[in-house]
Structures are given as C-alpha cells and as structure tokens.
Scaffold this active site. Sequence first.
Site, PDB file in Angstrom:
ATOM      1  N   TYR A 118      58.355  44.093  94.154  1.00 43.20           N
ATOM      2  CA  TYR A 118      59.402  44.496  93.213  1.00 43.20           C
ATOM      3  C   TYR A 118      58.876  45.380  92.087  1.00 43.20           C
ATOM      4  O   TYR A 118      59.649  46.076  91.422  1.00 43.20           O
ATOM      5  CB  TYR A 118      60.087  43.273  92.614  1.00 43.20           C
ATOM      6  CG  TYR A 118      60.857  42.436  93.614  1.00 43.20           C
ATOM      7  CD1 TYR A 118      61.118  42.888  94.900  1.00 43.20           C
ATOM      8  CD2 TYR A 118      61.323  41.181  93.275  1.00 43.20           C
ATOM      9  CE1 TYR A 118      61.811  42.123  95.816  1.00 43.20           C
ATOM     10  CE2 TYR A 118      62.027  40.396  94.186  1.00 43.20           C
ATOM     11  CZ  TYR A 118      62.264  40.885  95.453  1.00 43.20           C
ATOM     12  OH  TYR A 118      62.960  40.103  96.349  1.00 43.20           O
ATOM     13  N   LYS A 153      51.459  34.829 103.297  1.00 46.76           N
ATOM     14  CA  LYS A 153      51.458  35.430 104.641  1.00 46.76           C
ATOM     15  C   LYS A 153      50.042  35.906 104.924  1.00 46.76           C
ATOM     16  O   LYS A 153      49.776  37.069 105.244  1.00 46.76           O
ATOM     17  CB  LYS A 153      52.476  36.584 104.721  1.00 46.76           C
ATOM     18  CG  LYS A 153      52.756  37.077 106.137  1.00 46.76           C
ATOM     19  CD  LYS A 153      53.388  36.035 107.038  1.00 46.76           C
ATOM     20  CE  LYS A 153      53.715  36.666 108.408  1.00 46.76           C
ATOM     21  NZ  LYS A 153      54.146  35.631 109.378  1.00 46.76           N
ATOM     22  N   ASP A 191      57.023  32.230 106.857  1.00 45.76           N
ATOM     23  CA  ASP A 191      58.032  32.070 107.893  1.00 45.76           C
ATOM     24  C   ASP A 191      58.171  30.599 108.288  1.00 45.76           C
ATOM     25  O   ASP A 191      59.278  30.099 108.523  1.00 45.76           O
ATOM     26  CB  ASP A 191      57.730  32.947 109.114  1.00 45.76           C
ATOM     27  CG  ASP A 191      56.254  33.008 109.474  1.00 45.76           C
ATOM     28  OD1 ASP A 191      55.435  32.426 108.748  1.00 45.76           O
ATOM     29  OD2 ASP A 191      55.928  33.652 110.484  1.00 45.76           O
ATOM     30  N   ASP A 193      61.792  34.638  95.751  1.00 48.44           N
ATOM     31  CA  ASP A 193      63.180  35.057  95.606  1.00 48.44           C
ATOM     32  C   ASP A 193      64.013  34.553  96.785  1.00 48.44           C
ATOM     33  O   ASP A 193      65.092  33.977  96.629  1.00 48.44           O
ATOM     34  CB  ASP A 193      63.228  36.584  95.525  1.00 48.44           C
ATOM     35  CG  ASP A 193      64.595  37.113  95.148  1.00 48.44           C
ATOM     36  OD1 ASP A 193      65.498  36.311  94.850  1.00 48.44           O
ATOM     37  OD2 ASP A 193      64.772  38.345  95.165  1.00 48.44           O
ATOM     38  N   ASP A 197      66.569  30.799  96.974  1.00 43.72           N
ATOM     39  CA  ASP A 197      67.992  30.848  97.318  1.00 43.72           C
ATOM     40  C   ASP A 197      68.288  29.931  98.508  1.00 43.72           C
ATOM     41  O   ASP A 197      69.338  29.280  98.561  1.00 43.72           O
ATOM     42  CB  ASP A 197      68.422  32.279  97.642  1.00 43.72           C
ATOM     43  CG  ASP A 197      68.652  33.115  96.391  1.00 43.72           C
ATOM     44  OD1 ASP A 197      68.576  32.548  95.285  1.00 43.72           O
ATOM     45  OD2 ASP A 197      68.901  34.320  96.513  1.00 43.72           O
TER      46      ASP A 197
END
Length: 349
Positions: free
Chosen positions: A142, A188, A220, A244, A248
């Site tokens: 970001y 990751k 994942d 992020d 959620d």
Amino acid sequence: MSFKVTLLPGDGIGPEVLSCAVRVLERTAEKCGISISFREALIGGIAYDKTGTPLPQETIDRCKESDAVLLGAVGGKKWDSLPAAQRPEKGLLGIRSALELFANLRPAKIERALRADSPLRADIVEKGIDFVIVRELCGGLYYGERGRDGGDAFDTMAYSEAEVERVARVAFEIAKGRERKKLTSIDKANVLDCSRLWREVVARVAADYPEVEVSNMLVDNAAMQIVRDPSQFDVVLTENMFGDILSDEAAEITGSIGMLPSASLGAGRMGLYEPIHGSAPDIAGKGIANPLGTILSGALLLRHSLGCEEGAALIERAVSAVLESGLRTADLGGDATTVQMEEAVLAQL
C-alpha cells in the site's frame, strides 16, 4: 488523573455512534475516578465541505495534543466523485500517518449471545472465537513504489527490519498479557523475500518473550484456518495487505460488522480508536445504527491509551450483558434504536 481525548465524528452514522461512546466513557470515567475532557475536530467529507480538505491542519494539531483519538466513520456517496487526494478516506490515512500509528489492532470475538449469528457451523462456533489481529499499518504494497506504463502496472512490497520489529513487539506485548500467550505470525515466506525477512525478525523478537508460544503460518492456509477452526488463534501478527484481508474475514465470522472495534497504535500510548464499520449513509439520521462497535472502541481506548483496564473491562462486561438480555439493533435482527442500545449499556454500568 486527567486525560484529553479528541473526537472525530466524521460522516454518515459517525456522529450518532460516537455520541453514544462518549456518554459511556463519561459514565465509566466517573466510576473509575478519572477525568476525561473531550473536544471535537473535523475529518472526512464534512471536513472537505467546510475547509476544502478531508484533514485540516487544525485537526492534526488537536489530535497531537491529545492522549487519544476516537473516530466515528468517514466517507459516503456524496464525495465519491472527488479526486483521490480529496476523498474522505484520505483524511483517515492522513491522520494515521501524522500520528505515526503503525500497528492496527482488530479484535475478533464472538459474544456468547451472538453465536447463532455467525455464518460458521455451530460446532465450530461453540469452540469459541476470541483472537486479535495485529496488522502492520504503514508499509508493504500500500505504501511501496507503484506505477503504470501503457498496458503494464506494478506495485512494490517493501519492509525494513525496523518496521517489522516495531509491530512485532506490539503483538508480543499483547500476547504476553493474554491468558493463552500464543502468537501466530502470518506471511508468505515460501514465495516472498519480504516474508522471509518478516519471519527472521519475528523469530529474533520472540527470543525476548520466552513466555509466548510462537508459530508461523502461510497466509493462504491462515485464510482457510480462520473459518475452519478460529479457536486455534490468540494473537495474529501480519503485514499490511494480508492483515487488511484477514481482518475483514475475521469480522464476518463474528456475526456483525457493527460489533467490532479497532485500535491504531504507535510507539507511545497515543492511539486512534474506531469501529471497523463504514459511515452507512443509507441509515444515517434514522437512529438505528449499532453503536456497540464504537462503544467497544472506547474500551480499547481506556485499555491502551489511558491505562485504565478496570474501565475497559466494565464496558466490555456491560456490552455482553446487554446482548445477553436479548436487545438487538437492526443489523443483529432486532428493532432497538441507537439510543436504546446506549441507554442499556449505561444501565448495566
């Protein structure tokens, strides 16, 4: 003790739910023998309408003079056509940056009274959902270099050891203070160099917290495990984009987005606190918004910025008791108004 809290009501239902949280904080402060003075400032769409910018310098200055900041919500369709730099969301990103807040805390906890509202199977929910996601807030994709060149585009993920270490220490301190004392670091590392650096730094920091059980998990797999068996998690540490997305997902399994608080913290006690829901302009002014996410954000404010664990626990117990009584706002399938929910929490206090 006396504290200063800046209020950023913002847009949509923000002012409605924030006013509820303030009254709950005032009552709690009385019971705990502390004094909190509140003053408001502009942010978001309403700030743009009045000043031409979503984050006036006066707001930044006022927040920096405070012990904590409590925010309602920003945004709405009214401002969707504005250039990106002038949209309400820029105000939120801007104040986080101005206050140097790099760690975002998103608790994912399902109240016993709301277990039937979770989309997960009953046998999974019965095992319990009570964990905290600590998301790095100022780095990664970001904030990295980005660009477009004809039909090509790129976004760069970059992290320094210092950036990883500072958010890791926040997560370890939280884990150290929880009953299970367990931290899961999400990355990751099988693909990304940034994640390999992340894992190395987390391992180094872990040496300073021998009482905390540490494990690593690929993102994942973490996305799958959050819905398969969320009871395994206690404190989850991860980078900006992964956090992020996962936060959620975690919000959805708890039953209602209107219930969940959040905190953005920096190196000191200063923090910015807000519910995770948006400004919900479709119900603004109708008096039906759920104020519990903002009220619980006030509890986090007491715990992390004002050092008042007693007050935080009082609010959290009051909210649990209200839900056990069966009172519900529309998002939870009930018909209670915003004010009725606030009054019920005050009565429990």
